[in-house]
Scaffold this active site. Structure first.
Site, PDB file in Angstrom:
ATOM      1  N   GLU A 162       0.789  -1.242   0.000  1.00 56.47           N
ATOM      2  CA  GLU A 162       0.000   0.000   0.000  1.00 56.47           C
ATOM      3  C   GLU A 162       0.817   1.285   0.000  1.00 56.47           C
ATOM      4  O   GLU A 162       0.593   2.170   0.819  1.00 56.47           O
ATOM      5  CB  GLU A 162      -0.972  -0.016   1.198  1.00 56.47           C
ATOM      6  CG  GLU A 162      -1.877  -1.235   1.213  1.00 56.47           C
ATOM      7  CD  GLU A 162      -2.805  -1.296   2.433  1.00 56.47           C
ATOM      8  OE1 GLU A 162      -2.663  -0.465   3.334  1.00 56.47           O
ATOM      9  OE2 GLU A 162      -3.671  -2.188   2.455  1.00 56.47           O
ATOM     10  N   GLU A 192      -5.985 -10.914  -1.567  1.00 59.14           N
ATOM     11  CA  GLU A 192      -6.846 -10.782  -0.380  1.00 59.14           C
ATOM     12  C   GLU A 192      -8.312 -10.736  -0.796  1.00 59.14           C
ATOM     13  O   GLU A 192      -9.082  -9.892  -0.349  1.00 59.14           O
ATOM     14  CB  GLU A 192      -6.460  -9.508   0.401  1.00 59.14           C
ATOM     15  CG  GLU A 192      -4.984  -9.444   0.731  1.00 59.14           C
ATOM     16  CD  GLU A 192      -4.582  -8.232   1.567  1.00 59.14           C
ATOM     17  OE1 GLU A 192      -5.453  -7.557   2.149  1.00 59.14           O
ATOM     18  OE2 GLU A 192      -3.373  -7.958   1.655  1.00 59.14           O
TER      19      GLU A 192
HETATM   20  C1  XIL Z   1      -6.308  -7.067   8.229  1.00 62.72           C
HETATM   21  C2  XIL Z   1      -6.589  -8.292   9.080  1.00 62.72           C
HETATM   22  O1  XIL Z   1      -7.481  -9.129   8.395  1.00 62.72           O
HETATM   23  C3  XIL Z   1      -7.170  -7.909  10.426  1.00 62.72           C
HETATM   24  O2  XIL Z   1      -7.258  -9.040  11.271  1.00 62.72           O
HETATM   25  C4  XIL Z   1      -6.315  -6.827  11.081  1.00 62.72           C
HETATM   26  O3  XIL Z   1      -6.958  -6.380  12.256  1.00 62.72           O
HETATM   27  C5  XIL Z   1      -6.095  -5.670  10.157  1.00 62.72           C
HETATM   28  O4  XIL Z   1      -5.534  -6.124   8.938  1.00 62.72           O
HETATM   29  N1  XIL Z   1      -4.962  -5.110   3.723  1.00 62.72           N
HETATM   30  C6  XIL Z   1      -3.957  -5.953   4.137  1.00 62.72           C
HETATM   31  C7  XIL Z   1      -4.205  -6.905   5.230  1.00 62.72           C
HETATM   32  O5  XIL Z   1      -2.885  -5.984   3.498  1.00 62.72           O
HETATM   33  O6  XIL Z   1      -3.052  -7.168   5.977  1.00 62.72           O
HETATM   34  C8  XIL Z   1      -5.326  -6.422   6.133  1.00 62.72           C
HETATM   35  O7  XIL Z   1      -5.593  -7.449   7.086  1.00 62.72           O
HETATM   36  C9  XIL Z   1      -6.547  -6.077   5.334  1.00 62.72           C
HETATM   37  C10 XIL Z   1      -6.241  -4.966   4.358  1.00 62.72           C
END
Ligand code: XIL
Length: 373
Positions: A156, A261
């Site tokens: 990011e 994701e």
């Molecule tokens: C999220 C997790 O799912 C949660 O458990 C945590 O509280 C916050 O982070 N982008 C990403 C991930 O790259 O690492 C994030 O994961 C969601 C958004």
């Protein structure tokens, strides 16, 4: 008598094929096309609920840690590393013969404050921050050298408008922090694949920014294997066209693509991004499916899943992995983001850990697809 025997055979054959169908997983169906992965929590690694751990082992060919390898949990204090969870996570993937991805080395979120400041609380110099990055990356990547297929090196770094995010890393080191991170990761494990990961990669300006970065990294001799498109999606956005256009641009830039994701929120959303510090007030209108999803809405979600999955398959020459962000609706991070306390239904297993019927359709779709690989 003969007839009876034949019909018994037919019944057995039918049962076997129904059984095989039911047993077939997305990981089986996508074999040779791309890996099919899931993000896992420590409760799942620890087997708190054996059903969950069993499903992760059976249904997926790749795993990524939902939290335990991020800078905050792994180096909460300078030079004090907490390895227990990450060690167990990596061993879990090895036991299940899954491809293990590391997530993530450098990110503006879930990073301890000490990383950027000196004892008096002032921002450290570029040299100090670069050295802290080097130590962090060498320690983490070095520990799991040869056991991790690839790393989300930087997460990011762009805003949706295609400009660099004004993170502490950017403020102190400028955009070169990205190059340094890739160089350090490559030195620490020359055989590991290296990825740049972001959300809203489908947003044209952001995608162009990322393509520019890929070109710069390549021009300066850095290894970059793939761009990870987080793919936290909604019922309407991003459009199918936007997804496909982003794939075309990335492919033309000479990198592979990972869906890192994936989830599709079924809920109304006040926000299209995935910056985890964003938060909005709860209201009942924003949480319409507490008592279940109406069939008409479920059908729309199913179709959206299939349409998007179809694009992943269509680009399987460059898509190396599709990872869903969480096993079940019970544990999805979207129950708490970007509004706390809602009930979302964005992934493939429901709250009773039953596989959603759409998965069978996806399996059929993937099995029929002629791979471009
Ligand atoms: C999220 C997790 O799912 C949660 O458990 C945590 O509280 C916050 O982070 N982008 C990403 C991930 O790259 O690492 C994030 O994961 C969601 C958004």
């Amino acid at each position: 008598m003969k007839l009876k025997i034949i019909s018994t055979f037919a019944a057995i054959a039918l049962l076997t094929s129904v059984h095989t169908m039911a047993q077939k997983t997305l990981a089986d169906a996508t074999k040779g096309k791309f890996l099919f992965g899931v993000a896992v929590s420590m409760q799942q690694v620890n087997g708190a609920n054996p059903i969950e751990s069993g499903l992760i082992a059976k249904e997926f060919s790749a795993i990524v840690p939902e939290n335990c390898m991020k800078p905050q949990p792994i180096q909460p204090e300078e030079n004090k590393f907490f390895w227990d969870d990450a060690d167990k996570f990596v061993a879990f993937g090895e036991k299940n013969k899954q491809a293990v991805t590391g997530h993530c080395l450098i990110w503006h979120s879930q990073i301890p404050r000490w990383f950027f400041v000196d004892e008096s609380g002032k921002n450290v110099s570029p040299e100090v921050l670069k050295e802290r990055m080097r130590k962090h990356i060498f320690a983490v990547v070095g520990r799991y050298k040869g056991r991790i297929k690839g790393w989300d090196v930087v997460n990011e770094a762009f805003e949706d408008n295609g400009k660099y995010r004004n993170s502490k890393f950017f403020q102190i080191l400028g955009k070169d922090f990205i190059k340094y991170a890739f160089q350090f990761a490559h030195e620490a494990d020359p055989n590991a694949e290296l990825y740049y990961n972001d959300y809203n990669v489908e947003t044209p300006a952001k995608c162009d920014g990322i393509v520019g970065l890929v070109k710069e990294l390549k021009a300066s001799g850095c290894r970059i294997d793939a761009v990870g498109s987080q793919s936290h999606m909604h019922m309407k956005s991003p459009s199918l066209d936007a997804i496909e256009t982003s794939f075309k641009k990335l492919k033309a830039a000479g990198v592979h693509i990972l869906i890192t994701e994936w989830d599709i929120s079924i809920l109304p959303s006040p926000y299209d991004g995935a910056n985890i510090s964003s938060n909005f007030a709860y209201s009942k209108e924003m949480d319409p499916y507490r008592d279940g999803v109406p069939d008409s809405v479920q059908q729309i979600w199913n179709k959206r899943m299939l349409d998007v999955f179809n694009i992943f398959l269509k680009y399987d020459d460059v898509v190396d992995r599709v990872t869903v962000w969480g096993l079940s609706d019970a544990g999805t991070w979207l129950n708490g983001f970007p509004i706390r306390g809602r009930k979302d239904y964005p992934v493939f297993f429901d709250r009773d850990y039953k596989r959603k019927p759409v998965v069978d359709q996806m399996i059929k779709m993937a099995s029929k697809y002629k791979s471009l690989k």
